[in-house]
Design a protein around this motif. Structure first.
Motif, PDB file in Angstrom:
ATOM      1  N   SER A  61      -8.737   2.863   9.070  1.00  0.00           N
ATOM      2  CA  SER A  61      -7.315   2.821   9.406  1.00  0.00           C
ATOM      3  C   SER A  61      -7.198   2.581  10.908  1.00  0.00           C
ATOM      4  O   SER A  61      -8.139   2.109  11.540  1.00  0.00           O
TER       5      SER A  61
ATOM      6  N   VAL B  77       0.605  10.592   4.149  1.00  0.00           N
ATOM      7  CA  VAL B  77      -0.589  10.073   3.479  1.00  0.00           C
ATOM      8  C   VAL B  77      -0.481   8.563   3.317  1.00  0.00           C
ATOM      9  O   VAL B  77       0.552   8.042   2.917  1.00  0.00           O
ATOM     10  N   CYS B  78      -1.553   7.853   3.658  1.00  0.00           N
ATOM     11  CA  CYS B  78      -1.641   6.429   3.344  1.00  0.00           C
ATOM     12  C   CYS B  78      -2.821   6.233   2.399  1.00  0.00           C
ATOM     13  O   CYS B  78      -3.877   6.835   2.566  1.00  0.00           O
ATOM     14  N   GLU B  79      -2.581   5.400   1.379  1.00  0.00           N
ATOM     15  CA  GLU B  79      -3.564   5.239   0.316  1.00  0.00           C
ATOM     16  C   GLU B  79      -3.509   3.807  -0.210  1.00  0.00           C
ATOM     17  O   GLU B  79      -2.442   3.198  -0.272  1.00  0.00           O
ATOM     18  N   SER B  80      -4.657   3.277  -0.569  1.00  0.00           N
ATOM     19  CA  SER B  80      -4.703   1.915  -1.093  1.00  0.00           C
ATOM     20  C   SER B  80      -3.817   1.764  -2.319  1.00  0.00           C
ATOM     21  O   SER B  80      -3.802   2.634  -3.199  1.00  0.00           O
TER      22      SER B  80
ATOM     23  N   LYS C  71      -4.951  10.909   5.934  1.00  0.00           N
ATOM     24  CA  LYS C  71      -3.809  11.798   6.114  1.00  0.00           C
ATOM     25  C   LYS C  71      -3.512  11.951   7.601  1.00  0.00           C
ATOM     26  O   LYS C  71      -4.424  11.927   8.443  1.00  0.00           O
TER      27      LYS C  71
ATOM     28  N   GLU D  12       0.848  -1.196   0.000  1.00  0.00           N
ATOM     29  CA  GLU D  12       0.000   0.000   0.000  1.00  0.00           C
ATOM     30  C   GLU D  12       0.884   1.247   0.000  1.00  0.00           C
ATOM     31  O   GLU D  12       2.060   1.201   0.324  1.00  0.00           O
ATOM     32  N   LYS D  13       0.323   2.372  -0.361  1.00  0.00           N
ATOM     33  CA  LYS D  13       1.102   3.591  -0.585  1.00  0.00           C
ATOM     34  C   LYS D  13       1.237   4.425   0.697  1.00  0.00           C
ATOM     35  O   LYS D  13       0.249   4.713   1.367  1.00  0.00           O
TER      36      LYS D  13
ATOM     37  N   LYS E 240      -8.063   6.333   1.879  1.00  0.00           N
ATOM     38  CA  LYS E 240      -7.049   7.384   1.963  1.00  0.00           C
ATOM     39  C   LYS E 240      -7.196   8.109   3.295  1.00  0.00           C
ATOM     40  O   LYS E 240      -8.278   8.571   3.645  1.00  0.00           O
TER      41      LYS E 240
ATOM     42  N   GLN F 170      -9.709  11.683   7.407  1.00  0.00           N
ATOM     43  CA  GLN F 170     -10.104  10.572   6.561  1.00  0.00           C
ATOM     44  C   GLN F 170     -10.687  11.091   5.249  1.00  0.00           C
ATOM     45  O   GLN F 170     -11.550  11.956   5.250  1.00  0.00           O
ATOM     46  N   GLU F 171     -10.174  10.543   4.161  1.00  0.00           N
ATOM     47  CA  GLU F 171     -10.706  10.871   2.853  1.00  0.00           C
ATOM     48  C   GLU F 171     -11.103   9.563   2.177  1.00  0.00           C
ATOM     49  O   GLU F 171     -10.492   8.534   2.393  1.00  0.00           O
TER      50      GLU F 171
ATOM     51  N   ILE G 140      -3.381   0.825   7.090  1.00  0.00           N
ATOM     52  CA  ILE G 140      -4.382   1.047   6.059  1.00  0.00           C
ATOM     53  C   ILE G 140      -5.092  -0.283   5.856  1.00  0.00           C
ATOM     54  O   ILE G 140      -4.466  -1.333   5.736  1.00  0.00           O
TER      55      ILE G 140
END
Length: 198
Positions: free
Chosen positions: A85, A50-53, A189, A40-41, A187, A79-80, A180
């Motif tokens: 998370s 930032v953590c993102e799928s 932050k 994951e990113k 997503k 949270q976006e 994540i």
């Protein structure tokens, strides 16, 4: 006069020692001091973590390189998309299988601030349903996690969410990790991640 100077020196020394216990876990520039687990990113953008799928849409973790036993952790999160998370405490990991306890960070009515034991007993304690109103959807939230021996207390935007005692947690030691969730489309932050060792 000498007594006043000596007293001032003692106060200053105490303040310095107290300040030394405060550690910024995230420097706002890069992932120094952290280790990525999974595909994951995790990246830094405009001073925010930032953590993102990623393409595998699986669980992913970002763990501190250092272990922490007793501490008070303050951070901000936003949270976006689907924001599922969490923040792991006293944890260890093998591959992407994490052992430890997660303070939940999730969409409204999904137990943000509650404590979940990964690959173990599951939910240990959830916040009261009426406390879910303290989550600011789509905005920055503040979270405080205090861990002292077998006691874990969490706060969301200044409101206490849970206060829980557990001997298994008390016996553990390990790193702090951000999570994540699997499933894709997530997503979250993070910023102002400050830890005080106790």
């Amino acid at each position: 006069m000498k007594k006043i100077i000596a007293f001032a020196f003692i106060l200053l020394s105490t303040h310095v020692l107290h300040a030394q216990k405060m550690v910024a876990l995230f420097n706002g520039k890069n992932l120094s001091g952290w280790t990525v687990h999974g595909t994951e990113k995790w990246y830094v953008e405009k001073g925010e973590l930032v953590c993102e799928s990623g393409p595998d849409k699986q669980y992913g973790y970002l763990s501190t390189d250092k272990k922490y036993k007793n501490f008070e952790l303050n951070l901000k999160f936003k949270q976006e998309a689907d924001g599922n998370s969490g923040v792991f405490i006293r944890s260890s990991i093998e591959g992407v299988k994490i052992s430890g306890w997660q303070v939940e960070v999730a969409p409204i009515n999904k137990n943000t601030g509650g404590i979940y034991e990964s690959y173990g007993r599951g939910w240990l304690i959830k916040p009261k349903p009426e406390d879910e109103k303290h989550l600011k959807v789509g905005k920055w939230n503040t979270m405080k996690i205090r861990v002292v021996n077998d006691q874990v207390t969490t706060w969301l935007n200044g409101h206490q969410m849970v206060d829980f005692s557990d001997s298994k947690i008390g016996a553990a030691n390990g790193f702090i990790a951000l999570q994540i969730h699997d499933g894709g489309g997530i997503k979250v932050k993070w910023k102002d991640i400050i830890l005080k060792e106790l």
